[in-house]
Design an enzyme around this catalytic site. Structure first.
Site, PDB file in Angstrom:
ATOM      1  N   GLU A  73       0.516  -1.425   0.030  1.00 50.07           N
ATOM      2  CA  GLU A  73       0.482  -0.070   0.131  1.00 50.07           C
ATOM      3  C   GLU A  73       0.932   1.315   0.176  1.00 50.07           C
ATOM      4  O   GLU A  73       0.121   2.180   0.176  1.00 50.07           O
ATOM      5  CB  GLU A  73      -1.096   0.180   1.303  1.00 50.07           C
ATOM      6  CG  GLU A  73      -1.581  -1.559   1.315  1.00 50.07           C
ATOM      7  CD  GLU A  73      -2.670  -1.305   0.926  1.00 50.07           C
ATOM      8  OE1 GLU A  73      -3.133  -0.668  -0.726  1.00 50.07           O
ATOM      9  OE2 GLU A  73      -3.698  -2.232   0.577  1.00 50.07           O
ATOM     10  N   HIS A  92      -2.957   2.807   8.416  1.00 52.06           N
ATOM     11  CA  HIS A  92      -3.905   1.499   7.596  1.00 52.06           C
ATOM     12  C   HIS A  92      -3.956   0.140   8.561  1.00 52.06           C
ATOM     13  O   HIS A  92      -3.101  -0.058   9.009  1.00 52.06           O
ATOM     14  CB  HIS A  92      -3.261   1.596   6.050  1.00 52.06           C
ATOM     15  CG  HIS A  92      -4.202   0.143   6.112  1.00 52.06           C
ATOM     16  ND1 HIS A  92      -5.379   0.475   5.045  1.00 52.06           N
ATOM     17  CD2 HIS A  92      -4.013  -0.657   5.179  1.00 52.06           C
ATOM     18  CE1 HIS A  92      -6.198  -0.419   4.800  1.00 52.06           C
ATOM     19  NE2 HIS A  92      -4.820  -1.453   4.811  1.00 52.06           N
ATOM     20  N   HIS A  94      -7.040  -3.446   9.502  1.00 47.88           N
ATOM     21  CA  HIS A  94      -8.019  -4.224   8.878  1.00 47.88           C
ATOM     22  C   HIS A  94      -8.897  -3.665  10.641  1.00 47.88           C
ATOM     23  O   HIS A  94      -9.254  -5.339  10.668  1.00 47.88           O
ATOM     24  CB  HIS A  94      -7.348  -4.739   8.296  1.00 47.88           C
ATOM     25  CG  HIS A  94      -7.062  -4.938   7.415  1.00 47.88           C
ATOM     26  ND1 HIS A  94      -5.858  -6.100   6.579  1.00 47.88           N
ATOM     27  CD2 HIS A  94      -6.889  -3.795   6.159  1.00 47.88           C
ATOM     28  CE1 HIS A  94      -6.259  -5.463   5.517  1.00 47.88           C
ATOM     29  NE2 HIS A  94      -6.423  -4.180   5.098  1.00 47.88           N
ATOM     30  N   TYR A 113     -20.227  13.399  18.829  1.00 47.00           N
ATOM     31  CA  TYR A 113     -19.753  14.612  18.371  1.00 47.00           C
ATOM     32  C   TYR A 113     -18.602  14.026  18.156  1.00 47.00           C
ATOM     33  O   TYR A 113     -17.791  15.154  17.782  1.00 47.00           O
ATOM     34  CB  TYR A 113     -19.595  15.463  19.379  1.00 47.00           C
ATOM     35  CG  TYR A 113     -19.293  15.176  20.890  1.00 47.00           C
ATOM     36  CD1 TYR A 113     -18.581  15.414  21.545  1.00 47.00           C
ATOM     37  CD2 TYR A 113     -20.157  14.042  22.304  1.00 47.00           C
ATOM     38  CE1 TYR A 113     -17.594  15.365  22.866  1.00 47.00           C
ATOM     39  CE2 TYR A 113     -19.555  14.089  23.436  1.00 47.00           C
ATOM     40  CZ  TYR A 113     -18.233  14.681  23.403  1.00 47.00           C
ATOM     41  OH  TYR A 113     -17.500  14.523  24.425  1.00 47.00           O
ATOM     42  N   HIS A 155     -12.518  -3.218   2.837  1.00 49.02           N
ATOM     43  CA  HIS A 155     -11.120  -2.911   2.982  1.00 49.02           C
ATOM     44  C   HIS A 155     -10.392  -3.025   4.194  1.00 49.02           C
ATOM     45  O   HIS A 155     -10.458  -3.534   4.967  1.00 49.02           O
ATOM     46  CB  HIS A 155     -10.348  -2.805   2.217  1.00 49.02           C
ATOM     47  CG  HIS A 155      -9.153  -2.363   2.225  1.00 49.02           C
ATOM     48  ND1 HIS A 155      -8.407  -2.298   0.690  1.00 49.02           N
ATOM     49  CD2 HIS A 155      -8.352  -2.554   2.986  1.00 49.02           C
ATOM     50  CE1 HIS A 155      -7.046  -2.406   1.183  1.00 49.02           C
ATOM     51  NE2 HIS A 155      -6.850  -2.677   2.944  1.00 49.02           N
ATOM     52  N   TYR A 208     -11.235  24.459  23.829  1.00 46.94           N
ATOM     53  CA  TYR A 208     -10.404  23.310  24.699  1.00 46.94           C
ATOM     54  C   TYR A 208      -9.452  23.100  24.461  1.00 46.94           C
ATOM     55  O   TYR A 208      -8.043  22.836  24.973  1.00 46.94           O
ATOM     56  CB  TYR A 208     -10.973  21.572  24.291  1.00 46.94           C
ATOM     57  CG  TYR A 208     -10.659  20.859  25.152  1.00 46.94           C
ATOM     58  CD1 TYR A 208     -10.333  20.213  26.194  1.00 46.94           C
ATOM     59  CD2 TYR A 208      -9.927  20.007  24.432  1.00 46.94           C
ATOM     60  CE1 TYR A 208     -10.023  19.468  26.901  1.00 46.94           C
ATOM     61  CE2 TYR A 208      -8.889  18.747  25.169  1.00 46.94           C
ATOM     62  CZ  TYR A 208      -9.208  18.392  26.530  1.00 46.94           C
ATOM     63  OH  TYR A 208      -8.459  16.774  26.826  1.00 46.94           O
TER      64      TYR A 208
END
Length: 212
Positions: A73, A92, A94, A113, A155, A208
């Site tokens: 990837e 990334h 899974h 939120y 994916h 914040y």
């Protein structure tokens, strides 16, 4: 940070993803910006067998500068880092809930939120593309426009951060949000926050961060 420190941080983050159940075996990958290019996890190597020396150094033209075969990837890691100068790391996974929603091909709406942490009112899901192909990267870049996370259709998930710690925090939060969304779908019809309510949340987050 030295190259060795960046390599070790990438290894530590990869191990942490497995410990948290967000990746397993050789699934998923991660990268960190380094010296005008990136360090990325290697291809098809289980995290349990990785060392800091396993990490592959590449330039942003996609050339390997040091190491073996990079993650399949690598294209979307390279493209994200090239297109988003404010981003220093890409993860990334899974992970179960993010992948479940991705397999439904659903965007995650503002069901909670905290979705603002990912940069917008939704977490977009891309169409399906074969892993490792340029089309997948192109879809990811579009879904990540003004966002720090997206789902990849059928994916998994991509999460971005200013550094690996930030990207890991986004990854954990997105998996939580996907779990909440999935559970609300099982229970009934989730109540979605309005655009005005999300605007108010974003303003609160800005205040914040100023105080923290």
């Amino acid at each position: 940070m030295t190259e060795q420190q960046s390599r070790q941080q990438l290894l530590d983050t990869s191990r942490r993803l497995v410990e948290l159940g967000l990746n397993r075996g050789s699934s998923g990958n991660a990268s960190v910006r380094y010296d005008g290019g990136m360090l990325i996890t290697p291809s098809a190597l289980p995290v349990s067998e990785m060392t800091s020396a396993s990490m592959v150094r590449m330039d942003l033209d996609g050339n390997v500068q040091q190491g073996g075969k990079p993650s399949s990837e690598w294209r979307f890691h390279r493209d994200i880092l090239a297109a988003r100068p404010e981003i220093g790391a890409v993860i990334h996974t899974h992970s179960i809930y993010a992948t479940t929603i991705a397999c439904l091909r659903k965007d995650v709406p503002p069901v909670h939120y905290h979705i603002a942490i990912a940069g917008g009112d939704t977490i977009r899901c891309t169409p399906y593309s074969v892993f490792g192909e340029q089309t997948l990267s192109d879809h990811a870049l579009e879904a990540l426009r003004d966002r720090k996370a997206c789902l990849l259709g059928n994916h998994g998930m991509i999460a971005l951060g200013t550094d690996l710690a930030d990207a890991l925090a986004v990854t954990v939060e997105v998996e939580f949000l996907c779990e909440i969304f999935w559970r609300t779908l099982q229970a009934g019809e989730p109540q979605i926050l309005t655009a005005q309510q999300m605007h108010e949340v974003k303003q609160k987050f800005v205040e914040y961060k100023k105080r923290s």
